[in-house]
Design a protein around this motif. Structure first.
Motif, PDB file in Angstrom:
ATOM      1  N   LEU A 163       0.830  -1.204   0.000  1.00 54.28           N
ATOM      2  CA  LEU A 163       0.000   0.000   0.000  1.00 54.28           C
ATOM      3  C   LEU A 163       0.865   1.254   0.000  1.00 54.28           C
ATOM      4  CD1 LEU A 163      -2.826   1.250   0.153  1.00 54.28           C
ATOM      5  CD2 LEU A 163      -2.626   1.144   2.643  1.00 54.28           C
ATOM      6  N   TYR A 164       1.924   1.247   0.770  1.00 57.65           N
ATOM      7  CA  TYR A 164       2.838   2.389   0.822  1.00 57.65           C
ATOM      8  C   TYR A 164       3.431   2.670  -0.557  1.00 57.65           C
ATOM      9  CZ  TYR A 164       6.936   5.187   1.861  1.00 57.65           C
ATOM     10  OH  TYR A 164       7.897   6.179   1.855  1.00 57.65           O
TER      11      TYR A 164
ATOM     12  N   SER B  35       0.785   3.796  -3.165  1.00 59.17           N
ATOM     13  CA  SER B  35       0.342   5.177  -2.952  1.00 59.17           C
ATOM     14  C   SER B  35       1.403   6.174  -3.398  1.00 59.17           C
ATOM     15  CB  SER B  35      -0.025   5.401  -1.482  1.00 59.17           C
ATOM     16  OG  SER B  35       1.110   5.389  -0.654  1.00 59.17           O
ATOM     17  N   ARG B  36       2.655   5.867  -3.175  1.00 59.86           N
ATOM     18  CA  ARG B  36       3.724   6.771  -3.612  1.00 59.86           C
ATOM     19  C   ARG B  36       3.816   6.818  -5.134  1.00 59.86           C
ATOM     20  NH1 ARG B  36       2.645   7.647   0.888  1.00 59.86           N
ATOM     21  NH2 ARG B  36       4.053   8.208   2.541  1.00 59.86           N
TER      22      ARG B  36
ATOM     23  N   ALA C  34       1.345   6.200  -7.226  1.00 62.43           N
ATOM     24  CA  ALA C  34       0.139   6.890  -7.695  1.00 62.43           C
ATOM     25  C   ALA C  34       0.295   8.399  -7.544  1.00 62.43           C
ATOM     26  CB  ALA C  34      -1.083   6.401  -6.926  1.00 62.43           C
ATOM     27  N   THR C  35       0.879   8.839  -6.442  1.00 61.54           N
ATOM     28  CA  THR C  35       1.124  10.268  -6.232  1.00 61.54           C
ATOM     29  C   THR C  35       2.059  10.806  -7.307  1.00 61.54           C
ATOM     30  OG1 THR C  35       0.793  10.082  -3.843  1.00 61.54           O
ATOM     31  CG2 THR C  35       2.028  11.996  -4.615  1.00 61.54           C
TER      32      THR C  35
ATOM     33  N   SER D 197       0.288  10.951 -10.695  1.00 66.57           N
ATOM     34  CA  SER D 197      -0.708  12.031 -10.743  1.00 66.57           C
ATOM     35  C   SER D 197      -0.023  13.358 -11.013  1.00 66.57           C
ATOM     36  CB  SER D 197      -1.472  12.108  -9.422  1.00 66.57           C
ATOM     37  OG  SER D 197      -2.341  11.034  -9.295  1.00 66.57           O
TER      38      SER D 197
ATOM     39  N   TRP E 147     -10.540  16.624  -5.225  1.00 65.96           N
ATOM     40  CA  TRP E 147      -9.685  15.691  -4.486  1.00 65.96           C
ATOM     41  C   TRP E 147      -8.881  16.398  -3.399  1.00 65.96           C
ATOM     42  CZ3 TRP E 147     -10.510  10.921  -3.789  1.00 65.96           C
ATOM     43  CH2 TRP E 147     -11.094  10.143  -4.772  1.00 65.96           C
TER      44      TRP E 147
ATOM     45  N   ASP F 174      -5.231  13.706   4.244  1.00 68.26           N
ATOM     46  CA  ASP F 174      -4.696  12.716   3.321  1.00 68.26           C
ATOM     47  C   ASP F 174      -3.679  13.406   2.420  1.00 68.26           C
ATOM     48  OD1 ASP F 174      -4.234  10.607   1.612  1.00 68.26           O
ATOM     49  OD2 ASP F 174      -6.349  10.036   1.490  1.00 68.26           O
TER      50      ASP F 174
ATOM     51  N   PRO G 116      -0.939  12.468   0.642  1.00 67.89           N
ATOM     52  CA  PRO G 116      -0.640  12.011  -0.720  1.00 67.89           C
ATOM     53  C   PRO G 116      -1.700  12.459  -1.730  1.00 67.89           C
ATOM     54  CG  PRO G 116      -0.170  10.259   0.815  1.00 67.89           C
ATOM     55  CD  PRO G 116      -0.858  11.350   1.602  1.00 67.89           C
ATOM     56  N   VAL G 117      -2.976  12.429  -1.350  1.00 69.40           N
ATOM     57  CA  VAL G 117      -4.052  12.869  -2.247  1.00 69.40           C
ATOM     58  C   VAL G 117      -3.943  14.369  -2.493  1.00 69.40           C
ATOM     59  CG1 VAL G 117      -6.551  13.162  -2.441  1.00 69.40           C
ATOM     60  CG2 VAL G 117      -5.621  10.990  -1.661  1.00 69.40           C
TER      61      VAL G 117
END
Length: 93
Positions: A14-15, A18-19, A21-22, A25, A60, A71, A73-74
């Motif tokens: 998950l870590y 998420s990194r 995905a950040t 983005s 977002w 949140d 990262p979002v």
């Protein structure tokens, strides 16, 4: 109940997801820079997609800020979308 090792593997996965995905983005929004440059030189693009990206990023970021535990990262992933999407939209007009 999951074994501790399985929980750790899921947490690590998950870590890293998420990194990544950040990062992607941010790269997605940074990819507007060539379109902004084209818009400024007179080759106008379609303003609808960057306007939608601006609104999406704003929603977002709002979501990330409203949550009880921010949140980050979002928030970080979508802040460039607000700025670069808006600049792209305005230069495409």
């Amino acid at each position: 109940m999951e074994p501790p090792k399985t929980k750790r593997i899921k947490h690590d996965l998950l870590y890293y997801v998420s990194r990544c995905a950040t990062l992607f983005s941010i790269l997605m929004y940074v990819s507007y820079i060539p379109q902004i440059m084209n818009n400024l030189t007179g080759v106008k693009g379609n303003p609808i997609q960057p306007l939608c990206a601006t609104l999406n990023g704003a929603l977002w970021v709002s979501y990330g800020l409203i949550k009880a535990e921010k949140d980050w990262p979002v928030i970080i992933a979508n802040l460039p979308g607000i700025v670069l999407g808006l600049v792209t939209f305005l230069t495409a007009l």
